[in-house]
Design an enzyme around this catalytic site. Structure first.
Site, PDB file in Angstrom:
ATOM      1  CG  PHE D 117       0.258  17.373  -1.174  1.00  0.00           C
ATOM      2  CD1 PHE D 117      -0.988  17.799  -0.756  1.00  0.00           C
ATOM      3  CD2 PHE D 117       0.868  16.325  -0.479  1.00  0.00           C
ATOM      4  CE1 PHE D 117      -1.622  17.208   0.332  1.00  0.00           C
ATOM      5  CE2 PHE D 117       0.238  15.727   0.608  1.00  0.00           C
ATOM      6  CZ  PHE D 117      -0.999  16.175   1.008  1.00  0.00           C
ATOM      7  CD  GLN D 231       7.689  11.772   4.517  1.00  0.00           C
ATOM      8  OE1 GLN D 231       6.542  11.369   4.431  1.00  0.00           O
ATOM      9  NE2 GLN D 231       8.353  12.248   3.485  1.00  0.00           N
ATOM     10  CG  HIS D 233       3.767  15.094   8.298  1.00  0.00           C
ATOM     11  ND1 HIS D 233       3.438  16.402   8.565  1.00  0.00           N
ATOM     12  CD2 HIS D 233       3.132  14.768   7.158  1.00  0.00           C
ATOM     13  CE1 HIS D 233       2.619  16.837   7.618  1.00  0.00           C
ATOM     14  NE2 HIS D 233       2.417  15.876   6.742  1.00  0.00           N
ATOM     15  CG  LEU D 243      -0.812  14.351   9.466  1.00  0.00           C
ATOM     16  CD1 LEU D 243       0.651  14.721   9.452  1.00  0.00           C
ATOM     17  CD2 LEU D 243      -1.122  13.432   8.303  1.00  0.00           C
ATOM     18  CD  GLU D 246       3.162  17.976   2.346  1.00  0.00           C
ATOM     19  OE1 GLU D 246       3.802  17.364   3.206  1.00  0.00           O
ATOM     20  OE2 GLU D 246       3.368  17.873   1.141  1.00  0.00           O
ATOM     21  NE  ARG D 286       4.564  15.052   3.908  1.00  0.00           N
ATOM     22  CZ  ARG D 286       3.650  14.144   3.728  1.00  0.00           C
ATOM     23  NH1 ARG D 286       3.912  12.876   3.993  1.00  0.00           N
ATOM     24  NH2 ARG D 286       2.458  14.476   3.295  1.00  0.00           N
ATOM     25  CE1 TYR D 355       4.218   5.682   3.070  1.00  0.00           C
ATOM     26  CE2 TYR D 355       6.545   5.828   2.529  1.00  0.00           C
ATOM     27  CZ  TYR D 355       5.271   5.359   2.250  1.00  0.00           C
ATOM     28  OH  TYR D 355       5.063   4.565   1.153  1.00  0.00           O
ATOM     29  N   GLY D 391       4.632  13.754  -0.292  1.00  0.00           N
ATOM     30  CA  GLY D 391       3.247  13.612   0.133  1.00  0.00           C
ATOM     31  C   GLY D 391       2.368  13.385  -1.078  1.00  0.00           C
TER      32      GLY D 391
HETATM   33  C1  LIG Z   1      -1.888  10.199   9.324  1.00  0.00           C
HETATM   34  C2  LIG Z   1      -1.418   9.811   7.951  1.00  0.00           C
HETATM   35  C3  LIG Z   1      -1.722  10.621   6.875  1.00  0.00           C
HETATM   36  C4  LIG Z   1      -1.285  10.278   5.595  1.00  0.00           C
HETATM   37  N1  LIG Z   1      -1.629  11.085   4.554  1.00  0.00           N
HETATM   38  C5  LIG Z   1      -1.233  10.736   3.303  1.00  0.00           C
HETATM   39  C6  LIG Z   1      -1.604  11.535   2.185  1.00  0.00           C
HETATM   40  O1  LIG Z   1      -2.258  12.551   2.308  1.00  0.00           O
HETATM   41  N2  LIG Z   1      -1.194  11.144   0.963  1.00  0.00           N
HETATM   42  C7  LIG Z   1      -0.482  10.011   0.765  1.00  0.00           C
HETATM   43  O2  LIG Z   1      -0.177   9.688  -0.353  1.00  0.00           O
HETATM   44  N3  LIG Z   1      -0.142   9.225   1.807  1.00  0.00           N
HETATM   45  C8  LIG Z   1      -0.482   9.564   3.074  1.00  0.00           C
HETATM   46  N4  LIG Z   1      -0.132   8.771   4.121  1.00  0.00           N
HETATM   47  C9  LIG Z   1       0.569   7.524   3.879  1.00  0.00           C
HETATM   48  C10 LIG Z   1      -0.406   6.456   3.437  1.00  0.00           C
HETATM   49  O3  LIG Z   1      -1.651   6.683   4.005  1.00  0.00           O
HETATM   50  C11 LIG Z   1       0.032   5.083   3.839  1.00  0.00           C
HETATM   51  O4  LIG Z   1       1.302   4.872   3.406  1.00  0.00           O
HETATM   52  C12 LIG Z   1      -0.844   4.036   3.212  1.00  0.00           C
HETATM   53  O5  LIG Z   1      -2.174   4.269   3.531  1.00  0.00           O
HETATM   54  C13 LIG Z   1      -0.479   2.635   3.612  1.00  0.00           C
HETATM   55  O6  LIG Z   1      -1.429   1.748   3.033  1.00  0.00           O
HETATM   56  P1  LIG Z   1      -1.240   0.202   3.010  1.00  0.00           P
HETATM   57  O7  LIG Z   1      -2.346  -0.371   2.234  1.00  0.00           O
HETATM   58  O8  LIG Z   1       0.129  -0.121   2.596  1.00  0.00           O
HETATM   59  O9  LIG Z   1      -1.338  -0.225   4.528  1.00  0.00           O
HETATM   60  P2  LIG Z   1      -2.475  -0.012   5.635  1.00  0.00           P
HETATM   61  O10 LIG Z   1      -3.596   0.811   5.177  1.00  0.00           O
HETATM   62  O11 LIG Z   1      -1.751   0.397   6.872  1.00  0.00           O
HETATM   63  O12 LIG Z   1      -3.042  -1.451   5.810  1.00  0.00           O
HETATM   64  C14 LIG Z   1      -2.330  -2.482   6.390  1.00  0.00           C
HETATM   65  C15 LIG Z   1      -3.212  -3.686   6.409  1.00  0.00           C
HETATM   66  O13 LIG Z   1      -2.470  -4.817   6.782  1.00  0.00           O
HETATM   67  C16 LIG Z   1      -3.126  -5.521   7.781  1.00  0.00           C
HETATM   68  N5  LIG Z   1      -2.145  -6.213   8.590  1.00  0.00           N
HETATM   69  C17 LIG Z   1      -0.992  -5.731   9.090  1.00  0.00           C
HETATM   70  N6  LIG Z   1      -0.368  -6.688   9.780  1.00  0.00           N
HETATM   71  C18 LIG Z   1      -1.131  -7.797   9.712  1.00  0.00           C
HETATM   72  C19 LIG Z   1      -1.019  -9.112  10.237  1.00  0.00           C
HETATM   73  N7  LIG Z   1      -0.003  -9.487  10.993  1.00  0.00           N
HETATM   74  N8  LIG Z   1      -2.002  -9.989   9.981  1.00  0.00           N
HETATM   75  C20 LIG Z   1      -3.054  -9.629   9.233  1.00  0.00           C
HETATM   76  N9  LIG Z   1      -3.199  -8.411   8.711  1.00  0.00           N
HETATM   77  C21 LIG Z   1      -2.258  -7.505   8.958  1.00  0.00           C
HETATM   78  C22 LIG Z   1      -3.901  -4.486   8.523  1.00  0.00           C
HETATM   79  O14 LIG Z   1      -4.987  -5.053   9.180  1.00  0.00           O
HETATM   80  C23 LIG Z   1      -4.349  -3.583   7.387  1.00  0.00           C
HETATM   81  O15 LIG Z   1      -5.502  -4.094   6.788  1.00  0.00           O
HETATM   82  C24 LIG Z   1      -0.540   9.112   5.406  1.00  0.00           C
HETATM   83  C25 LIG Z   1      -0.230   8.311   6.488  1.00  0.00           C
HETATM   84  C26 LIG Z   1      -0.644   8.655   7.759  1.00  0.00           C
HETATM   85  C27 LIG Z   1      -0.275   7.790   8.902  1.00  0.00           C
END
Ligand SMILES: Cc1cc2nc3c(=O)[nH]c(=O)nc-3n(C[C@H](O)[C@H](O)[C@H](O)COP(=O)(O)OP(=O)(O)OC[C@H]3O[C@@H](n4cnc5c(N)ncnc54)[C@H](O)[C@@H]3O)c2cc1C
Ligand code: SF4
Ligand code: F3S
Ligand code: FES
Lengths: 132, 248, 118, 593
Positions: D117, D231, D233, D243, D246, D286, D355, D391
């Site tokens: 990665f 960030q 990408h 996306l 990577e 990135r 990100y 990543g």
């Molecule tokens: C397309 C993409 C690909 C990625 N690929 C990678 C990768 O390969 N490797 C890596 O390490 N990272 C990757 N990332 C980054 C990583 O996926 C995210 O940073 C991570 O998944 C975020 O997880 P989280 O649990 O913080 O939030 P999320 O999974 O976004 O969850 C947020 C939660 O909060 C809830 N929520 C938000 N606001 C409210 C509200 N007001 N009231 C109630 N609930 C609410 C939502 O419903 C949801 O359940 C990627 C990101 C993207 C966008």
């Protein structure tokens, strides 16, 4: 007080609304013909048990043009049943893995149809041979 | 001249409509527009009151399932170019009660998901210090396809047997149940058999097969359901041979 | 949760469906077309003597016993579900006709085969 | 108003929130957990992560390597003690997921496989095909079903925190289906609401990624840290921003400009070799890759398409078989969304916002300065990403710090005194009134879609890959204006059931606050570091003045106040961030010197 009021849609006539379902109903409908044919054979069997006169009556009835037309229809539907039965088969059985590779659905369907073809020939051959 | 396309959207606002009604919108059409983008355009520019679920836009979160021209589909991966010149009819997923507009009540599915015990019931418990379970690519392959279900419910909207009898556990949840049963780390198949073989279990399925036809992730839920008919039947007959605790 | 007793009926449905798929078309052709019209097979292929001999043999009995009842069970099960599909949830009534019919057919087959003797 | 009494309430059921909930449930089954999410858990944006999750497994790898990659990748703006804890916990968390059923891709001998990665010296990215986030999220969600003490509030929208007696003591949530409010009382609150990428125009994020938790904490006086670091990408779909992971490059994909030339070799990432090499060329970090795109564009060497300039992501040489096996989702995305068969044609790509490195200020145990408030996941700034996240560190972060947040919150909740229910209820009623006023007022004139569009365009022009004082200033001014106009917003939909018009308005309010924190933090950082790159006389990193975290403090209707906090340096002193051959040389010298 919640203002929710979910609406449930009726199912009436669902099978007319999508070609996929129309086809499904047709292949389910083959059962009517299988049943009818089963009954025809059953009647024949009863006639056979009742003696030669009854049996010949049954044979004669089978020669009636309407009976023949009916059997042509049964043949068509029975063949359709075969085709659809094997077409669905890949979806209904556990995956067959040969040499580490999953057997393709078309192979399973094709295999079923091949078995049918062979069995049909054998059956015809036996009928031909035994009654010669 | 800019091209346009007509969308007919099934509206239902429980606080004002007695029953669902079709509403028509006319919007600009471009080649790269998905049905979801069209709906977002409507919401932003034409009618703020239209409600629908969506999030990822890339066919992985499973939010945006709806009936598009009568077929269950993900709106984010259905493109207007394939439906041009329209009109395109969009309705809430079949077989579920409509909460509002394109939003259906999906509590029933969640409830079923919880009932299938969708977690590893270890065959041989292992501590973290012992590291990972070994699982060969071939063993992974046995269940991987069934683990890619995104819970989009298209298969439920496709399955008439679920529509006719909402007690039926249904294709998606049964695919996930099978996913765990087929996992080399799991030993919970016997526990899950109770639901598989129950009246609301696999035998409601008449092998319509449309569920697998519409599944956007090639899960083939029909296969999961029907494989389990065989397993359930075997288990049923064995239970006569070994009446008490005969389940193995 | 109540355990479904469907495996019995589903098993019979499946067995009958498989037989019908593999042997059905050829059988229909033989008994319903070829013999009555006298094409391909001898016109007296299904003469009384021939058929009695067949039905009195063990093999013949087994064949008949597999084909006739299983076709009926297969069809009965499918029709039962189709009734449900088109919105006729007859419950006991539909069950009686579909599965009762198949059961009756099975009993008659047994009786006939017994009375034909060995 | 309905009231639910919990011990710990977790807002957000993505990877971080679910991991936190399970941690609480496992630590003490007697604790009642409320898990709130505005979408069903499996819709959370973790689902979209493709590439993989970091964790040292190979024998020639070490925690030290993972530490160094992370800290240098973050341009030394990382909390090094937290990074140490993080890298040491990653492998165990990945194994834990394996035990819970995550379908990690395997080697022929049955052990988990890892892939290369960007910015990682040695292959340590665990992956489940190219649907890693999807599988992690579903595994966590389905596993969470096992614990009866987790009471989920699916499709409940959190409108505000309840802070009483100087402690976070619950949340007020809206049941989306009915529009009714519920007060969830709790001894501790965990925010796990994800990032805020939707404040930008072209982005890889889901519609729900609107920075809600960040804004809620911020409004209650918790600083947002390092918000200027956003960030980009480098390989996203033009137009939609979707996306292409990577991992495409990890598997050996090339980036080509309009002459078919692997232009990254011109930006200190070379030499160009046919096989992928860690930390070089396409496997650089990135920020560097996105910056290189910008320069190519300036030089007129990108390809002009209807949806903006693009370069080519070339996967053809990998062959259809490998693509279908290792990158099946990418194959489908390209095929279905763009009509491009990646085995035959290069994929057009351009950078898009991906990100948010910054977030709610928390310490290494996920505790915010507001007692009883914890945060984990992308909404938090626990200090491991610095100025640029590597990543695959984020998915690992969800597990490592989701667990920490859960355990710490549970411990706090057990010990914390509770305020009287009536007081909390009064607060919740005030929240309800204020939130409902958005809908019931009839004199608003500003359209949500217009404000949102202007905000996104502003952020893109002011806080893009490269930044200038005047455009940043313009962005700040514009955001001030938009916040003022937002107070005059109009909501057409007056109904209660599934009123998304209303929710979008609340989200827009959150987004504007977060955007403002980003823009002001950016304007004030007068140096270039990681994802924050300036072209107006501050092109260099300036450790003397800016080796520190920026902190944005909420200031009501006025502009945020920006000040700074120290960076924890333990053993890795800031050095030149070099990749490619130059990086290897620098490393060799460091080892021998
Ligand atoms: C397309 C993409 C690909 C990625 N690929 C990678 C990768 O390969 N490797 C890596 O390490 N990272 C990757 N990332 C980054 C990583 O996926 C995210 O940073 C991570 O998944 C975020 O997880 P989280 O649990 O913080 O939030 P999320 O999974 O976004 O969850 C947020 C939660 O909060 C809830 N929520 C938000 N606001 C409210 C509200 N007001 N009231 C109630 N609930 C609410 C939502 O419903 C949801 O359940 C990627 C990101 C993207 C966008
Ligand atoms: S099985 Fe397929 S159609 Fe059904 S919910 Fe899962 S992904 Fe959707
Ligand atoms: S559509 Fe329904 S009936 Fe069975 S094969 Fe699929 S579950
Ligand atoms: S928006 Fe996520 S599946 Fe369509």
């Amino acid at each position: 007080m919640s203002k929710r009021r979910p609406y449930t849609r009726p199912m009436a006539g669902w099978w007319r609304k999508n070609p996929f379902f129309v086809e499904y109903m047709i292949h389910e409908g083959t059962a009517l013909f299988v049943a009818a044919y089963g009954v025809v054979l059953l009647i024949g069997l009863v006639c056979l048990a009742q003696g030669e006169a009854a049996w010949n009556g049954w044979l004669a009835a089978m020669k009636h043009p309407l009976a023949v037309i009916f059997h042509l229809a049964v043949l068509a539907m029975m063949s359709y049943h075969s085709w659809t039965w094997f077409k669905i088969m890949p979806k209904t059985m556990p995956p067959v893995v040969i040499g580490g590779k999953r057997l393709a659905p078309a192979m399973i369907t094709g295999g079923g149809l091949a078995v049918t073809a062979v069995a049909s020939l054998v059956l015809l051959g036996l009928a031909w041979g035994l009654t010669r | 001249m800019a091209r346009t396309i007509t969308m007919e959207v099934l509206r239902y606002r429980p606080e004002q409509d007695a029953e669902p009604v079709l509403q028509t919108y006319e919007l600009p059409f471009t080649d790269d527009m998905s049905v979801l983008q069209a709906l977002l355009h409507i919401k932003d520019e034409l009618d703020e009151t239209l409600s629908f679920r969506w999030s990822c836009r890339m066919a992985i979160c499973g939010s945006c399932g709806m009936m598009i021209n009568g077929k269950p589909a993900l709106s984010c991966k259905t493109f207007l170019r394939d439906l041009y010149p329209g009109p395109v009819r969009v309705e809430a997923l079949n077989h579920f009660p409509i909460e509002r507009d394109l939003v259906v009540v999906m509590e029933d599915f969640i409830d079923k998901l919880e009932r299938i015990q969708p977690y590893i019931i270890p065959k041989a418990p292992r501590t973290l210090a012992q590291g990972e379970y070994l699982q060969t690519p071939a063993e992974l392959e046995k269940y991987e396809q069934f683990s890619s279900c995104i819970n989009c419910l298209l298969c439920y909207a496709a399955c008439p047997q679920y529509g006719l009898n909402p007690d039926f556990v249904g294709p998606g949840a049964l695919a996930l149940l099978h996913r765990y049963n087929a996992d080399s780390r799991d030993g919970g198949a016997a526990q899950r058999m109770e639901l598989v073989a129950a009246e609301e279990g696999v035998f409601n399925c008449t092998a319509v097969g449309y569920c697998s036809e519409v599944c956007p992730k090639h899960v083939d839920p029909a296969n999961a359901v029907n494989q389990n008919k065989t397993t359930a039947a075997r288990d049923y007959f064995l239970s006569f041979l070994m009446p008490k605790g005969g389940k193995k | 949760m109540k355990r479904s007793n469907a495996p019995i009926f589903w098993g019979l449905f499946g067995a009958g469906g498989m037989l019908a798929a593999i042997l059905g078309p050829a059988l229909v052709f033989i008994t319903g077309i070829a013999v009555p019209l006298g094409i391909l097979l001898a016109p007296d292929a299904m003469s009384y003597a021939n058929m009695m001999a067949f039905a009195q043999s063990w093999i013949g009995k087994a064949f008949v016993l597999a084909i006739v009842p299983l076709f009926l069970w297969h069809a009965g099960h499918r029709i039962f579900h189709s009734l449900h599909d088109v919105g006729i949830h007859g419950g006991t009534g539909a069950r009686l006709i579909c599965y009762g019919g198949a059961l009756l057919g099975t009993l008659i087959t047994l009786w006939a085969l017994l009375s034909i003797g060995f | 108003m309905e009231v639910f009494k919990a011990d710990v309430v977790i807002v957000g059921a993505g990877g971080a929130g679910l991991r936190a909930a399970i941690a609480v449930a496992e630590s003490d089954p007697a604790l009642k957990i409320a898990l709130v999410s505005k979408v069903y858990p499996m819709r959370s944006h973790t689902v979209a992560a493709e590439g993989g999750s970091a964790g040292v497994v190979q024998s020639h790898d070490s925690f030290e390597h993972h530490f160094n990659d992370t800290v240098s990748g973050g341009d030394w703006l990382c909390e090094q003690d937290v990074v140490d804890y993080f890298v040491a916990q990653c492998p165990e968390e990945m194994v834990q997921l394996e035990h819970w059923g995550c379908p990690w891709s395997r080697k022929p001998d049955g052990h988990v496989n890892v892939r290369a990665f960007g910015g990682m010296k040695i292959e340590r990215t665990w992956f489940a095909a190219d649907k890693t986030g999807f599988h992690m999220l579903h595994t966590l969600f389905q596993t969470s079903i096992k614990y009866p003490s987790i009471k989920r509030f699916d499709e409940h929208f959190c409108a505000d925190l309840i802070v009483e007696d100087g402690r976070a003591q619950g949340v007020a949530v809206i049941e989306i289906a009915s529009g009714e409010f519920t007060l969830i009382e709790a001894g501790a609150v965990v925010l796990a609401t994800g990032g805020a990428g939707r404040v930008f125009r072209e982005n890889t994020n889901g519609g729900i990624v609107t920075g809600d938790g960040m804004a809620m904490a911020y409004r209650h006086g918790v600083p947002l840290r390092d918000m200027e670091f956003v960030q980009y990408h480098p390989t996203c779909m033009p137009g939609t921003g979707l996306l292409f992971t990577e991992a495409c490059r990890g598997e050996g994909g090339f980036l080509l400009n309009k002459d078919g030339y692997r232009y990254l070799q011109d930006y200190g990432l070379g030499p160009a070799e046919p096989e992928p090499r860690n930390k070089a060329m396409e496997l650089g970090p990135r920020d560097r890759l996105s910056q290189a795109f910008w320069h190519e564009q300036q030089k007129g060497r990108t390809i002009e398409g209807p949806l903006g300039s693009v370069v080519h992501l070339d996967l053809r040489h990998l062959g259809e078989r490998k693509l279908r096996e290792r990158l099946p989702q990418i194959y489908e995305l390209a095929d279905e969304f763009l009509g491009v068969d990646p085995a035959l044609t290069p994929i057009p790509v351009r950078p898009a916002v991906h990100y948010t490195m910054g977030g709610i200020l928390v310490d290494g145990r996920c505790a915010s300065p507001l007692p009883g408030l914890y945060a984990a996941g992308e909404c938090s700034s626990v200090g491991i990403h610095g100025a640029n996240r590597l990543g695959s560190n984020s998915l690992a972060e969800l597990c490592v710090f989701g667990k920490v947040a859960g355990l710490e919150a549970a411990a706090f909740a057990k010990a914390a005194p509770r305020s009287a229910s009536a007081t909390l209820l009064r607060q919740a009623q005030a929240v309800e009134q204020k939130t409902r006023a958005l809908v019931t007022r009839s004199d608003g004139t500003e359209r949500i879609a217009t404000l949102r569009r202007e905000m996104a365009a502003t952020m893109e022009s002011g806080c893009g890959i490269y930044r200038l004082a005047d455009t940043m200033q313009a962005a700040c001014d514009k955001l001030d204006e938009l916040r003022a106009r937002f107070r005059n917003v109009r909501i057409e939909d007056k109904s209660s059931v599934w009123n998304t018009n209303w929710l979008l308005a609340i989200e827009l309010g959150y987004q504007l606050d977060v955007a403002q924190a980003m823009a002001y933090s950016a304007l004030n950082r007068k140096e270039s570091r990681g994802a924050h790159q300036r072209l107006d006389g501050f092109e260099q990193r300036d450790d003397a003045h800016f080796l520190k975290h920026s902190l944005a403090h909420y200031n009501g209707e006025a502009q945020p106040r920006i000040d700074y906090g120290p960076v924890k340096i333990t053993r890795s002193q800031p050095a030149v961030r070099a990749y490619g051959a130059a990086g290897e040389k620098a490393e060799k010298e460091a080892r021998h010197g």
